[in-house]
Design a protein around this motif. Sequence first.
Motif, PDB file in Angstrom:
ATOM      1  N   LEU A  22       0.840  -1.209   0.000  1.00 57.78           N
ATOM      2  CA  LEU A  22       0.000   0.000   0.000  1.00 57.78           C
ATOM      3  C   LEU A  22       0.871   1.253   0.000  1.00 57.78           C
ATOM      4  O   LEU A  22       0.640   2.175  -0.792  1.00 57.78           O
ATOM      5  CB  LEU A  22      -0.927  -0.003   1.229  1.00 57.78           C
ATOM      6  N   HIS A  34      -8.086   2.567   0.550  1.00 61.40           N
ATOM      7  CA  HIS A  34      -7.507   2.138   1.837  1.00 61.40           C
ATOM      8  C   HIS A  34      -8.311   2.800   2.948  1.00 61.40           C
ATOM      9  O   HIS A  34      -7.816   3.610   3.716  1.00 61.40           O
ATOM     10  CB  HIS A  34      -6.018   2.476   1.923  1.00 61.40           C
ATOM     11  N   LYS A  35      -9.542   2.381   3.012  1.00 62.62           N
ATOM     12  CA  LYS A  35     -10.514   3.066   3.878  1.00 62.62           C
ATOM     13  C   LYS A  35     -10.148   3.040   5.357  1.00 62.62           C
ATOM     14  O   LYS A  35     -10.503   3.948   6.091  1.00 62.62           O
ATOM     15  CB  LYS A  35     -11.899   2.454   3.678  1.00 62.62           C
ATOM     16  N   CYS A  36      -9.498   1.987   5.818  1.00 59.62           N
ATOM     17  CA  CYS A  36      -9.178   1.915   7.259  1.00 59.62           C
ATOM     18  C   CYS A  36      -7.744   2.362   7.543  1.00 59.62           C
ATOM     19  O   CYS A  36      -7.248   2.197   8.651  1.00 59.62           O
ATOM     20  CB  CYS A  36      -9.429   0.506   7.795  1.00 59.62           C
ATOM     21  N   ASP A  37      -7.088   2.896   6.531  1.00 61.39           N
ATOM     22  CA  ASP A  37      -5.710   3.387   6.695  1.00 61.39           C
ATOM     23  C   ASP A  37      -4.739   2.313   7.160  1.00 61.39           C
ATOM     24  O   ASP A  37      -3.867   2.558   8.012  1.00 61.39           O
ATOM     25  CB  ASP A  37      -5.650   4.585   7.634  1.00 61.39           C
ATOM     26  N   GLY A  38      -4.912   1.113   6.625  1.00 60.42           N
ATOM     27  CA  GLY A  38      -3.901   0.074   6.862  1.00 60.42           C
ATOM     28  C   GLY A  38      -4.060  -0.731   8.122  1.00 60.42           C
ATOM     29  O   GLY A  38      -3.100  -1.342   8.581  1.00 60.42           O
ATOM     30  N   ALA A  40      -6.111  -3.397   8.402  1.00 64.67           N
ATOM     31  CA  ALA A  40      -6.646  -4.713   8.045  1.00 64.67           C
ATOM     32  C   ALA A  40      -8.094  -4.871   8.480  1.00 64.67           C
ATOM     33  O   ALA A  40      -8.529  -5.970   8.806  1.00 64.67           O
ATOM     34  CB  ALA A  40      -5.781  -5.838   8.616  1.00 64.67           C
ATOM     35  N   GLU A  41      -8.838  -3.792   8.466  1.00 59.53           N
ATOM     36  CA  GLU A  41     -10.238  -3.848   8.908  1.00 59.53           C
ATOM     37  C   GLU A  41     -11.229  -3.748   7.763  1.00 59.53           C
ATOM     38  O   GLU A  41     -12.338  -4.242   7.864  1.00 59.53           O
ATOM     39  CB  GLU A  41     -10.518  -2.707   9.905  1.00 59.53           C
ATOM     40  N   CYS A  42     -10.859  -3.082   6.672  1.00 61.09           N
ATOM     41  CA  CYS A  42     -11.865  -2.780   5.650  1.00 61.09           C
ATOM     42  C   CYS A  42     -11.792  -3.705   4.429  1.00 61.09           C
ATOM     43  O   CYS A  42     -12.789  -3.920   3.764  1.00 61.09           O
ATOM     44  CB  CYS A  42     -11.722  -1.329   5.195  1.00 61.09           C
ATOM     45  N   GLY A  43     -10.652  -4.220   4.111  1.00 63.07           N
ATOM     46  CA  GLY A  43     -10.498  -5.075   2.937  1.00 63.07           C
ATOM     47  C   GLY A  43     -10.462  -4.311   1.623  1.00 63.07           C
ATOM     48  O   GLY A  43     -10.356  -4.909   0.553  1.00 63.07           O
ATOM     49  N   SER A  44     -10.539  -3.002   1.667  1.00 63.93           N
ATOM     50  CA  SER A  44     -10.626  -2.228   0.415  1.00 63.93           C
ATOM     51  C   SER A  44      -9.310  -2.199  -0.363  1.00 63.93           C
ATOM     52  O   SER A  44      -9.288  -1.859  -1.538  1.00 63.93           O
ATOM     53  CB  SER A  44     -11.085  -0.798   0.706  1.00 63.93           C
ATOM     54  N   CYS A  45      -8.215  -2.582   0.270  1.00 59.83           N
ATOM     55  CA  CYS A  45      -6.912  -2.566  -0.410  1.00 59.83           C
ATOM     56  C   CYS A  45      -6.558  -3.936  -0.993  1.00 59.83           C
ATOM     57  O   CYS A  45      -5.402  -4.191  -1.331  1.00 59.83           O
ATOM     58  CB  CYS A  45      -5.824  -2.107   0.548  1.00 59.83           C
ATOM     59  N   LEU A  79      -3.816  -8.301   1.207  1.00 61.93           N
ATOM     60  CA  LEU A  79      -4.189  -6.935   1.554  1.00 61.93           C
ATOM     61  C   LEU A  79      -2.932  -6.100   1.373  1.00 61.93           C
ATOM     62  O   LEU A  79      -1.897  -6.374   2.000  1.00 61.93           O
ATOM     63  CB  LEU A  79      -4.674  -6.855   2.996  1.00 61.93           C
ATOM     64  N   CYS A  81      -2.101  -3.366   2.452  1.00 60.97           N
ATOM     65  CA  CYS A  81      -1.606  -2.695   3.663  1.00 60.97           C
ATOM     66  C   CYS A  81      -0.851  -3.633   4.589  1.00 60.97           C
ATOM     67  O   CYS A  81      -0.125  -3.171   5.469  1.00 60.97           O
ATOM     68  CB  CYS A  81      -2.755  -2.024   4.403  1.00 60.97           C
TER      69      CYS A  81
HETATM   70  S1  FES Z   1      -6.501  -0.422   4.113  1.00 58.30           S
HETATM   71 FE1  FES Z   1      -8.143  -1.415   5.117  1.00 58.30          FE
HETATM   72  S2  FES Z   1      -7.589  -3.491   4.994  1.00 58.30           S
HETATM   73 FE2  FES Z   1      -5.935  -2.495   4.024  1.00 58.30          FE
END
Ligand code: FES
Length: 97
Positions: A22, A34-38, A40-45, A79, A81
Amino acid sequence: MPMLTINPSGKTVQSAEGISILEALLAAGEPIKHKCDGKAECGSCHISVTEGRKSLSKIQRIENEKLDGIVGVGSGSRLACQAKLGTENITVQLLND
Ligand code: FES
């Protein structure tokens, strides 16, 4: 220093060992969610690593659990991130999750 090739753009950038994919993608100006800023909570990355997977940091439980909940996860899924670059060159495919 590993080279990072980014598809579908085909851009190749020199990166640094030990940083996350990321961080490397953002430094290269690639638009990756990268919705949760790294954390590992959102999965968007979510990305697919198509070459050089073995040189990345190992998948930890927090990443594995998040990947389990994502539809369409393949063998190269990571992921961005959480996956840290090693010494080898890698190629990634950005996904539109
Ligand atoms: S930025 Fe959210 S899981 Fe990687």
